[in-house]
Design an enzyme around this catalytic site. Structure first.
Site, short mmCIF file in Angstrom:
data_model
loop_
_atom_site.label_atom_id
_atom_site.label_comp_id
_atom_site.label_asym_id
_atom_site.label_seq_id
_atom_site.Cartn_x
_atom_site.Cartn_y
_atom_site.Cartn_z
N ASP A 344 0.86 -1.17 0.00
CA ASP A 344 0.00 0.00 0.00
C ASP A 344 0.91 1.23 0.00
O ASP A 344 2.11 1.12 0.27
CB ASP A 344 -0.89 -0.03 1.24
CG ASP A 344 -1.67 1.26 1.42
OD1 ASP A 344 -2.31 1.71 0.46
OD2 ASP A 344 -1.63 1.83 2.53
N ASP A 549 -1.87 -0.84 5.93
CA ASP A 549 -2.08 -0.29 7.28
C ASP A 549 -3.51 0.13 7.55
O ASP A 549 -3.89 0.30 8.72
CB ASP A 549 -1.18 0.95 7.48
CG ASP A 549 -1.67 2.15 6.70
OD1 ASP A 549 -1.89 3.20 7.29
OD2 ASP A 549 -1.84 2.02 5.47
N ASP A 553 -7.30 -1.53 3.43
CA ASP A 553 -6.39 -2.62 3.08
C ASP A 553 -6.84 -3.97 3.65
O ASP A 553 -6.33 -5.02 3.22
CB ASP A 553 -4.97 -2.34 3.59
CG ASP A 553 -4.39 -1.07 3.00
OD1 ASP A 553 -4.58 -0.85 1.80
OD2 ASP A 553 -3.75 -0.30 3.74
#
Length: 661
Positions: A344, A549, A553
């Site tokens: 990410d 995080d 996600d």
């Protein structure tokens, strides 16, 4: 003050204040029966050890050990018997039988150790399952339970968010969370939608823009037309995706568990035959039973289990000392099979906090950089906008005093205005503070600075003093220090370059990816898009490790073969859904933990070879009819000690140092 966006509507007489949010009770691990029974079994085993090694009464040690058997063994034993009724034989029942067999030949301590290991393992699995379920349920708290619905006349009525229907119009006041997915039909504001898209900065929202349930409204008021019912909102889909991915994700097993059915069935069958055949041939009962019990002891998979578990547990402990929490031995084993790593962006490769990166003072304005920063920070001081916090943080780091702001006003999506030391200071968006004919008005340098900063991935903010543009501020999310080195190391370890999966815009994502050395960039992704990307990679034969995080996600973390969450800034849902957590947010640990897992698997393979050779030797000796029971127990325990000590080598600091290299 009034921003002129939405005038407060008259509250209908039937309107009622919102009910408090439901209590978010997080049930502790102690509420699980598996935890309580495992703790009791461990305590009884510990007391038994004390009684044994202090040469207390033999009956006391035996009583404590047998109580340990009951506390820790009744549940796996019952589960094993239930499985047996379904014509399957699992390793839990085998361990209970092996423990009972050990006690039958006087090795009650060894049997107790097996019981404690399996009871503790079951408790840890139950705790992990409970925490994930609670985190998924807690995600629903992102969206408010109540909302203000506007009727055709503008009257307000408090309603349950679940009762909102497509076409309803709701009022979202400053600082409130949006109750439903929809489209803005009135007002303007900035909306923090990091939970959905992962964007580091609030997104400006005005007429016609889409907003999501659970996102946080800024300083403006919005009227939102509901486009999706609660069950179809993006937040609800995130919950459904996490639950589905967790339920359908194939349960990866340790190596020994993959062969447990055949091994267990073969061992039990051989033990029964070894007892029954001599009896049928006329041999005495006691020697036949002794030989069968000796066979059961030497053939029991104690050494095989300990060949597998200590290396993985030692690797987990070593990783934990260096800031990586691996949640189970299965995960530790699985990490080493990674062939592709996906990141990410915001909060993972970057710190997730906007910072003032650059101040471009325009020539001929007669101001220095520190003066501009002082004026901008003083004007932004009353604001709660993330950009304001970035400017204030830079002023504090520079040791500048913050002046009092008089006549402060703020307009969502535009900026702030205040009187600082007798000067009118404005800090806001280029579209608001720069004239469309910038070159003609003398703001050409400002326009060029804005374009340059935006092309480099910064968010530009213009500073105007007494109506004259004096500077342009560049604000950006800071890259984590170890990001570039980690990306290079991961490519070396896995043989494939990592990729970037982000909800941020393509330009910002591409610029950051270029800084860290990532070529494969997939931007503008919603949570379901990230899941599809992960599934497509795995369908192509890749074994994906995803590092993220945020709430957005979590579905992809659950869908990936291995999910790794950033510990400091990670959301509760991401932390509980992930298989491992980087507690110190140090990206260099990602390639290290893959290396450590691979080394642990090599140690496991060596241990299995050692254990298998010793077991086969002892079994062959016993079948030949000449293995004394004490020698069989000694050989069995010796193999257990050898593989256990070999596995514990991974606790050394050098094991982590080699993994980092």
């Amino acid at each position: 003050m009034s921003t002129g966006l939405i005038e407060p509507a008259t509250v209908a007489p039937s309107a009622t204040p919102p009910t408090p949010w439901r209590d978010r009770v997080r049930t502790g691990a102690w509420s699980l029966p598996e935890t309580r029974w495992a703790a009791l079994a461990t305590a009884l085993f510990g007391l038994g050890l004390i009684a044994h090694f202090t040469h207390g009464p033999a009956w006391l040690a035996w009583t404590l050990f047998l109580a340990c058997y009951v506390a820790g063994g009744w549940e796996p034993g019952l589960a094993g018997l239930t499985a047996l009724r379904e014509k399957t034989l699992d390793v839990d029942l085998l361990m209970v039988l092996a423990a009972i067999g050990a006690a039958a030949v006087g090795q009650v301590l060894d049997g107790g150790l097996l019981i404690v290991i399996f009871a503790t393992s079951g408790a840890l699995e139950a705790i992990a399952t409970q925490r994930t379920e609670q985190a998924v349920r807690g995600l629903l708290d992102l969206a408010p339970e109540r909302a203000v619905r506007l009727d055709a006349g503008g009257a307000e009525t408090w309603v349950d968010a679940a009762a909102l229907r497509v076409g309803d119009v709701v009022l979202v006041r400053p600082g409130e969370r949006i109750a439903a997915d929809g489209q803005v039909v009135g007002g303007s504001s900035e909306v923090d939608q990091a939970t959905i898209t992962g964007e580091p900065l609030p997104a400006a929202k005005s007429l016609g823009d889409e907003v999501f349930a659970g996102t946080l409204n800024g300083t403006g008021a919005l009227r939102v037309r509901v486009d999706r019912e609660a069950a179809d909102s993006v937040v609800a889909r995130i919950v459904a995706m996490v639950e589905q991915a967790s339920a359908t994700k194939a349960r990866t097993q340790l190596f020994i568990e993959k062969v447990e059915q055949r091994y267990s069935l073969g061992m039990v069958t051989a033990t029964l035959l070894l007892f029954a055949i001599p009896l049928l041939l006329g041999y005495a009962f006691q020697p036949s039973l002794l030989r069968a019990m000796t066979f059961m002891i030497v053939a029991s998979p104690c050494a095989v289990v300990l060949a597998t578990m200590p290396p993985l547990l030692a690797a987990m402990a070593n990783a934990g000392r260096h800031g990586v929490l691996v949640k189970s031995a299965v995960v530790m084993e699985r990490l080493g099979t990674t062939t592709r790593v996906a990141f990410d962006k915001t909060g993972t490769l970057t710190e997730g906090t906007p910072r003032l990166a650059e101040i471009r003072v325009l020539p001929g304005r007669g101001l220095e950089e520190k003066t501009v920063l002082h004026l901008a920070a003083s004007a932004e001081n009353p604001s709660e906008h993330p950009l304001a916090r970035a400017v204030l943080a830079a002023a504090h780091e520079a040791g500048l005093a913050i002046a009092h702001a008089d006549e402060f006003t703020a307009e969502p999506g535009r900026g702030v205005r205040a009187l600082i030391d007798g000067r009118v200071v404005e800090v806001g968006s280029p579209g608001h503070l720069l004239d469309t004919s910038a070159a003609a008005s003398g703001d050409g340098d400002a326009s060029e600075s804005v374009a340059s900063l935006e092309e480099s991935g910064h968010t530009a903010a213009v500073v105007r003093v007494d109506g004259v543009v004096v500077a342009v501020l560049g604000i950006a999310d800071r890259l984590r220090p170890a990001a570039s080195a980690a990306v290079a190391a991961i490519e070396t370890v896995t043989g494939a370059a990592p990729l970037l999966l982000t909800g941020d815009n393509r330009r910002a994502a591409g610029l950051l990816a270029a800084q860290v050395g990532i070529d494969d960039v997939r931007a503008g992704l919603l949570p379901e898009d990230k899941v599809e990307a992960v599934r497509a990679l795995e369908a192509a034969g890749q074994r994906v490790l995803l590092v993220g995080d945020g709430v957005n996600d979590a579905p992809a973390l659950a869908a990936a073969q291995t999910g790794v969450a950033m510990g400091r800034a990670g959301s509760d849902l991401a932390l509980d859904t992930a298989d491992a957590v980087i507690m110190r947010d140090d990206l260099s640990t990602v390639p290290a933990i893959i290396n450590l897992s691979r080394r642990a698997k090599r140690v496991v393979a060596a241990n299995l070879l050692i254990a298998s050779i010793i077991i086969l030797t002892l079994v062959g000796w016993d079948l030949a009819g000449h293995l004394p029971l004490p020698l069989g127990v000694l050989g069995h325990e010796g193999s257990t000690v050898i593989v256990g000590l070999n596995g514990l080598r991974l606790l050394r600091k050098s094991a982590w140092s080699k993994a980092l290299q």
